[in-house]
Scaffold this active site. Structure first.
Site, short mmCIF file in Angstrom:
data_model
loop_
_atom_site.label_atom_id
_atom_site.label_comp_id
_atom_site.label_asym_id
_atom_site.label_seq_id
_atom_site.Cartn_x
_atom_site.Cartn_y
_atom_site.Cartn_z
N LYS A 139 0.87 -1.19 0.00
CA LYS A 139 0.00 0.00 0.00
C LYS A 139 0.90 1.23 0.00
CE LYS A 139 -4.41 0.95 0.17
NZ LYS A 139 -5.59 0.12 -0.16
N ASP A 179 -6.82 4.41 -4.68
CA ASP A 179 -7.52 4.28 -3.40
C ASP A 179 -8.16 5.67 -3.21
OD1 ASP A 179 -7.61 2.21 -0.99
OD2 ASP A 179 -7.45 4.17 -0.07
N1 GLU Z 1 -7.27 0.32 -3.02
C1 GLU Z 1 -8.02 -0.86 -3.33
C2 GLU Z 1 -8.06 -1.76 -2.12
O1 GLU Z 1 -8.14 -1.27 -1.01
C3 GLU Z 1 -7.58 -1.52 -4.62
C4 GLU Z 1 -6.14 -1.92 -4.68
C5 GLU Z 1 -5.69 -2.41 -6.06
O2 GLU Z 1 -6.47 -2.46 -6.98
O3 GLU Z 1 -4.49 -2.75 -6.14
O4 GLU Z 1 -8.07 -2.95 -2.19
#
Ligand code: GLU
Length: 458
Positions: A139, A179
């Site tokens: 992340k 996100d």
């Molecule tokens: N931000 C999204 C999540 O919390 C998607 C992450 C992604 O597609 O890599 O899972």
């Protein structure tokens, strides 16, 4: 000693072990409350696993899993429209690569700090494992606030951010996506900057636009996936979305497509929100208006009531949970439902809560749901559709082809059904039938832990 007594002894010692690991996490990461919360929720669920499989403890799986493989922080300097130099902080946590390359979104929001990024990265490990696809947990993001910034400011910031981030990512090592605060515009600018530095590595980001390697259904995936998952929860009790009253928080990408699918399934969605307040429309939300305001005009949700006179706008978000409903889909942000809000939901007759945002319910709120027989779908299971379709975007990029909307949507449906089924089974197997928190945490954990065992102490 009887078998039951032996089982109790094993559970006690597993509880003790998990508590020790949790205390060490608190000491080592002082003040990082969101990270502590995410770790606590998972660790408590895993007690029956450690009681049953001593090898996980012997091999220090938990001690290793709570420590990120790598946490990168960096300076992001940029120049605003007034010519003034601004400095933000950038982050990427590469939490676990046990089952595949790091995968997870980037969040641009003023609240972003190491605690937020670590809680999100930690959750991502288990969520990604639940999808059944070979992706590890990561992340990232920045305390940059895109709200109120011009397009050019957003472009200058994202270019500076990507110039540094690009050193640590790649299509087979770490693949960021969006996100909160990172949508099609931001991904487009970041992809452009990456391409300028390293050439056309299509698979380096997901959530890309369709003309340059994006996947159909990725925009809708988190919201649709949430509703597919909730539909499974409903079906297990002989019910469906048809005729149900639904409250959704947020009005970003997750909320919009959760509302769309819930409406297609015959539900009446009566409320949604942004960070300033919420709208209540007893006739059912007009999604075209919300889409135009939020996706095209980038306006605040309060503008909705200018076009729909019967609807009302309430400043502040907390009391959205006092609206009576059958199903609540929190899709805004972490800890948006505390104990008081959870009690209001129960008083309003809620029967199902499924999380579109990451960790929107506090630990105390979850207790309230479980005590009151509210069927609860936790984030890492219920909102995994977004990252699952990101992984399908990576597959299409590697194969240099594009699947149709229906093909991706069908795969998404299957993935959400499997996540539901695996979580239900794991909960039953480990003595917590009906508890999807325990079930999804265990199901997500086992695959990662077994991969770690196979790799030795690394
Ligand atoms: N931000 C999204 C999540 O919390 C998607 C992450 C992604 O597609 O890599 O899972």
């Amino acid at each position: 000693m009887t078998i039951t007594q032996q089982r109790e002894v094993n559970l006690d010692s597993a509880r003790h072990y998990v508590e020790q690991v949790y205390q060490a996490v608190q000491q080592r990461n002082p003040g990082e409350h969101e990270f502590h919360q995410a770790v606590k929720e998972i660790l408590d669920s895993l007690v029956p696993v450690f009681a049953k499989h001593p090898k996980f403890q012997e091999q220090g799986i938990l001690e290793r899993l709570v420590e990120p493989e790598r946490l990168i922080t960096f300076r992001v300097p940029w120049v605003d429209d007034q010519g003034k130099v601004q400095v933000n902080r950038g982050f990427r946590v590469q939490f676990s690569s046990a089952i595949g390359p790091y995968k997870g979104g980037l969040r641009f929001h003023p609240s972003v700090n190491a605690s937020i990024i670590k809680f999100l990265g930690f959750e991502q490990i288990f969520k990604n494992s639940l999808t059944g696809l070979p992706i590890g947990g990561g992340k990232g993001g920045s305390d940059f606030d895109p709200k109120g910034k011009s397009d050019l400011e957003v472009m200058r910031f994202t270019q500076s951010f990507m110039t540094e981030l690009s050193k640590y990512i790649g299509p087979d090592t770490d693949i960021p996506a969006g996100d909160i605060g990172v949508g099609a515009r931001e991904i487009g600018y970041m992809f452009g900057q990456y391409k300028r530095l390293y050439g056309n590595e299509t698979g380096v980001l997901t959530g890309k636009g369709l003309p340059y390697g994006g996947s159909l259904t990725r925009t809708e995936a988190t919201g649709y996936g949430l509703v597919y998952f909730t539909a499974e929860m409903l079906a297990s009790r002989g019910e469906s979305f048809a005729g149900k009253t639904v409250v959704v928080s947020g009005s970003g990408n997750v909320s919009i497509y959760a509302i769309e699918k819930a409406q297609q399934f015959g539900a009446k969605v009566v409320a949604c929100s942004d960070s300033n307040g919420y709208i209540y429309d007893s006739n059912g939300i007009n999604l075209d208006t919300v889409k135009r305001l939020k996706e095209v005009e980038r306006k605040r949700i309060k503008e909705y009531v200018n076009e729909h006179r019967a609807a009302k706008y309430v400043e502040g978000c907390r009391s959205i949970w006092s609206i009576p409903c059958d199903i609540a889909l929190p899709c805004a942000t972490q800890n948006e439902i505390d104990e008081t809000s959870a009690k209001q939901l129960v008083a309003g007759g809620v029967k199902y809560v499924a999380e579109g945002a990451n960790m929107p319910s506090s630990l105390e709120a979850i207790e309230v749901y479980l005590k009151n027989d509210v069927y609860f779908g936790p984030a890492k299971a219920a909102n995994a559709g977004g990252v699952a379709v990101s992984a399908l975007e990576m597959s299409q990029n590697s194969a240099r082809l594009s699947w149709t909307f229906e093909e991706v949507d069908d795969k998404l449906k299957d993935i959400m059904k499997n996540i539901y089924r695996n979580s239900v089974h794991a909960a039953e197997e480990y003595g917590h039938a009906g508890n999807l928190v325990v079930g999804s945490n265990i199901a997500g954990f086992l695959k990662v832990a077994n991969a770690m065992l196979a790799h030795g102490i690394v």
